[in-house]
Design an enzyme around this catalytic site. Structure first.
Site, mmCIF file in Angstrom:
data_model
loop_
_atom_site.group_PDB
_atom_site.id
_atom_site.type_symbol
_atom_site.label_atom_id
_atom_site.label_comp_id
_atom_site.label_asym_id
_atom_site.label_seq_id
_atom_site.Cartn_x
_atom_site.Cartn_y
_atom_site.Cartn_z
ATOM 1 N N SER A 1 0.872 -1.180 0.000
ATOM 2 C CA SER A 1 0.000 0.000 0.000
ATOM 3 C C SER A 1 0.909 1.230 0.000
ATOM 4 C CB SER A 1 -0.913 -0.007 1.223
ATOM 5 O OG SER A 1 -0.177 0.129 2.410
ATOM 6 N N HIS B 1 -3.560 -6.226 1.930
ATOM 7 C CA HIS B 1 -2.676 -7.246 2.505
ATOM 8 C C HIS B 1 -3.356 -8.593 2.704
ATOM 9 C CE1 HIS B 1 -0.073 -3.865 4.495
ATOM 10 N NE2 HIS B 1 0.087 -3.949 3.193
ATOM 11 N N GLU C 1 -5.401 -2.834 8.678
ATOM 12 C CA GLU C 1 -4.741 -3.423 9.846
ATOM 13 C C GLU C 1 -5.521 -3.192 11.136
ATOM 14 O OE1 GLU C 1 -0.673 -1.955 9.918
ATOM 15 O OE2 GLU C 1 -0.593 -2.055 7.729
ATOM 16 N N GLU D 1 1.051 -9.651 6.775
ATOM 17 C CA GLU D 1 1.799 -9.230 7.963
ATOM 18 C C GLU D 1 1.617 -10.185 9.136
ATOM 19 O OE1 GLU D 1 1.036 -5.057 8.605
ATOM 20 O OE2 GLU D 1 2.116 -4.548 6.769
ATOM 21 N N ASP E 1 -4.971 0.666 11.100
ATOM 22 C CA ASP E 1 -4.448 1.348 9.912
ATOM 23 C C ASP E 1 -5.501 1.171 8.831
ATOM 24 O OD1 ASP E 1 -3.223 2.475 7.779
ATOM 25 O OD2 ASP E 1 -1.501 1.110 7.713
ATOM 26 N N GLU F 1 -4.560 5.186 11.791
ATOM 27 C CA GLU F 1 -3.578 5.601 10.778
ATOM 28 C C GLU F 1 -4.281 5.774 9.433
ATOM 29 O OE1 GLU F 1 -0.222 2.905 10.759
ATOM 30 O OE2 GLU F 1 0.121 3.218 8.626
ATOM 31 N N ASP G 1 0.691 8.144 7.418
ATOM 32 C CA ASP G 1 1.649 7.249 6.749
ATOM 33 C C ASP G 1 1.717 7.643 5.279
ATOM 34 O OD1 ASP G 1 3.026 5.170 5.548
ATOM 35 O OD2 ASP G 1 1.489 3.653 5.888
ATOM 36 N N LYS H 1 8.978 5.205 7.784
ATOM 37 C CA LYS H 1 9.461 4.069 6.992
ATOM 38 C C LYS H 1 10.679 4.531 6.216
ATOM 39 C CE LYS H 1 4.881 2.049 6.022
ATOM 40 N NZ LYS H 1 3.722 2.232 5.114
ATOM 41 N N HIS I 1 7.757 -1.371 9.847
ATOM 42 C CA HIS I 1 8.147 -2.339 8.826
ATOM 43 C C HIS I 1 7.386 -2.025 7.532
ATOM 44 C CE1 HIS I 1 4.371 -5.066 9.441
ATOM 45 N NE2 HIS I 1 4.086 -3.795 9.513
ATOM 46 N N LYS J 1 5.907 -0.661 14.743
ATOM 47 C CA LYS J 1 4.843 -1.445 14.122
ATOM 48 C C LYS J 1 5.531 -2.477 13.248
ATOM 49 C CE LYS J 1 2.111 -0.057 10.400
ATOM 50 N NZ LYS J 1 0.901 0.356 9.689
HETATM 51 C C1 2PG Z 1 1.410 0.386 6.100
HETATM 52 C C2 2PG Z 1 2.402 -0.671 5.709
HETATM 53 C C3 2PG Z 1 2.979 -1.475 6.803
HETATM 54 P P1 2PG Z 1 2.815 -1.338 3.239
HETATM 55 O O1 2PG Z 1 0.523 0.763 5.308
HETATM 56 O O2 2PG Z 1 1.514 0.956 7.167
HETATM 57 O O3 2PG Z 1 2.048 -2.059 7.661
HETATM 58 O O4 2PG Z 1 1.988 -1.427 4.617
HETATM 59 O O5 2PG Z 1 4.215 -1.696 3.540
HETATM 60 O O6 2PG Z 1 2.115 -2.272 2.301
HETATM 61 O O7 2PG Z 1 2.717 0.100 2.796
HETATM 62 MG MG MG Z 2 -0.046 2.449 6.733
#
Ligand code: 2PG
Ligand code: MG
Length: 431
Positions: free
Chosen positions: A47, A161, A170, A211, A248, A289, A316, A341, A369, A391
């Site tokens: 995502s 996911h 999430e 995940e 999330d 989130e 995010d 990230k 992660h 996380k």
């Molecule tokens: C998120 C992440 C990690 P992705 O959206 O926060 O949980 O997902 O790495 O697919 O962006």
């Molecule tokens: Mg996210």
């Protein structure tokens, strides 16, 4: 000469948790006549935010287009420019990498190539000084407070996911009510396995999503929260005291033609906000989130005004670990926490700058992660040094547990405190 000098960089491909190739970069650093080697494996998101730095893929036949041979070649190009230079200043190393790339979003060399080099060099340098990475980072973060971070553990997976009908990505448990990190992980593992039992008893699948969280065929976030609360209580813990719930939503992934596609129907931001309100009223929600799309700043603002004193509102896809976007958020009072990230921005020093900027402005930071992960556990060290939350998915599957297990090692060998200040963040909820 006591300063570390770069002697070699090697990049290879290895597989991530979704069986896609990714880069592992090895840095060879010489100090006092000895060679020190360390490596970093770059993770990969599903995502992904529209404004993330570019992950360079080959887009050719191999690996369904996901090969990384171009990024591997670019590491050799970087070596030609950094060979035999001092590498003890991460800001200077990263400045050179950014300059070599020359683009705004690291699209020339690839954020995967650049990040691999940036982190591998920093880790090899830390090794050359014989200090653990979380302590080495203090030179750059200027933070000497080391805490075991509070984990946010994704135990029900949805969105992109998982192969179910949950729109939200999430559903995480947050073990806030424990006196140390080890007890927090133990309790989380117990709740995870109780949830497995409960799902089975309800005739639902216990197979997992990307995940490590379960991906039952349910379609309502209320149902997901209900299962989690039952699991917490059945294990013998208290929801709203020992454990909280974080979500999330990853709303950008279901935003189409200015509407949010919720339960297969297009709804506007107000209706989505009502759903959040109901969730907050009914469950001990610690954070939400990406409640809205990454370009829907107005909805974010309204939501922040309403809930900023009650929960953490985490950006995010909205912030993508990018200083300019975080600044925009701070200046406009949008969100009160930032997901961090490394590969969204593409260098270690820019990541540290993003964390520092957020921390200095009272925004909480959560080191995260990616959904495509590996055994690499570097982010655990970053979380210990300068952030209070991590996380890393469910307490299951080795690519997720590698982060929690490294934190358990740090707990057992360095005897650090669990981030008890987290209580202060939630005291508002309890009042
Ligand atoms: C998120 C992440 C990690 P992705 O959206 O926060 O949980 O997902 O790495 O697919 O962006
Ligand atoms: Mg996210």
């Amino acid at each position: 000469m006591f300063r570390p000098v770069l002697k070699d960089l090697k990049a290879i491909w290895v597989l991530d948790s979704r069986s896609n190739p990714t880069l592992e970069v090895f840095a060879y650093v010489q100090r006092k006549g000895n060679i020190y080697i360390d490596s970093f494996i770059v993770p990969s998101g599903a995502s992904t935010g529209e404004f993330e730095a570019l992950e360079l893929r080959d887009n050719e036949k191999d690996f369904h287009g996901k090969g990384v041979s171009k990024a591997i070649k670019n590491v050799s190009f970087i070596l030609d420019h950094l060979f035999n230079t001092y590498v003890d200043d991460i800001f200077e190393v990263d400045r050179k990498l950014i300059e070599l790339d020359g683009s705004k979003n690291k699209s020339n060399l690839g954020a995967n190539a650049i990040l691999g080099v940036s982190v591998a060099i920093a880790k090899a340098v830390a090794k050359s000084y014989d200090i653990p990475f979380f302590k080495y980072l203090s030179f750059w973060t200027k933070s000497y407070d080391y805490y075991l971070p509070v984990p946010m553990m994704n135990i029900i997976n949805g969105g992109v996911h998982a192969d179910n009908d949950l729109d939200f990505q999430e559903f995480m448990i947050v073990p806030l009510g424990f006196d140390n990190f080890s007890n927090a992980i133990k309790a989380s593992s117990e709740v995870y396995n109780t949830l497995k039992k409960i799902l089975k008893e309800n005739g639902l699948s216990t197979s997992v999503g990307d995940e490590g969280g379960f991906a039952p065929k349910i379609d309502s976030p209320f149902k997901a929260c209900e299962f989690i609360i039952t699991a917490i209580e059945k294990t013998g813990y208290k929801a709203g005291k020992d454990f909280f719930i974080s979500l999330d939503v990853a709303a950008s992934s279901f935003f189409k033609n200015n509407k949010y596609i919720y339960s297969k129907n297009p709804v506007d931001y107000k209706e989505l906000m009502n759903i959040y309100e109901k969730l907050i009223l009914n469950y001990p929600i610690f954070s939400i989130e990406d409640p809205f799309d990454e370009n829907d700043w107005d909805s974010w603002k309204e939501f922040t005004n309403k809930y900023k004193s009650k929960i953490l509102i985490v950006g995010d896809d909205l912030f993508v670990t990018n200083i300019e976007r975080i600044e925009k958020g701070i200046n406009n009072n949008i969100a009160n926490a930032v997901l961090i990230k490394l590969n969204q921005i593409g260098t270690l020093s820019e990541t540290i700058k993003a964390i520092s900027l957020a921390n200095a402005n009272g925004y909480k930071t959560i080191i995260s992660h990616r959904s495509g992960e590996t055994e690499d556990n570097t982010i655990s060290h970053i979380a210990v040094n300068n952030s209070y939350f991590i996380k890393s998915g469910a307490p299951a599957r080795s690519e997720r547990n590698s982060k929690y297990n490294e934190l358990l090692r740090i707990y057992n060998f360095y005897n650090l405190n669990y981030y008890s200040q987290a209580y202060k963040t939630i005291s508002i909820i309890q009042n």
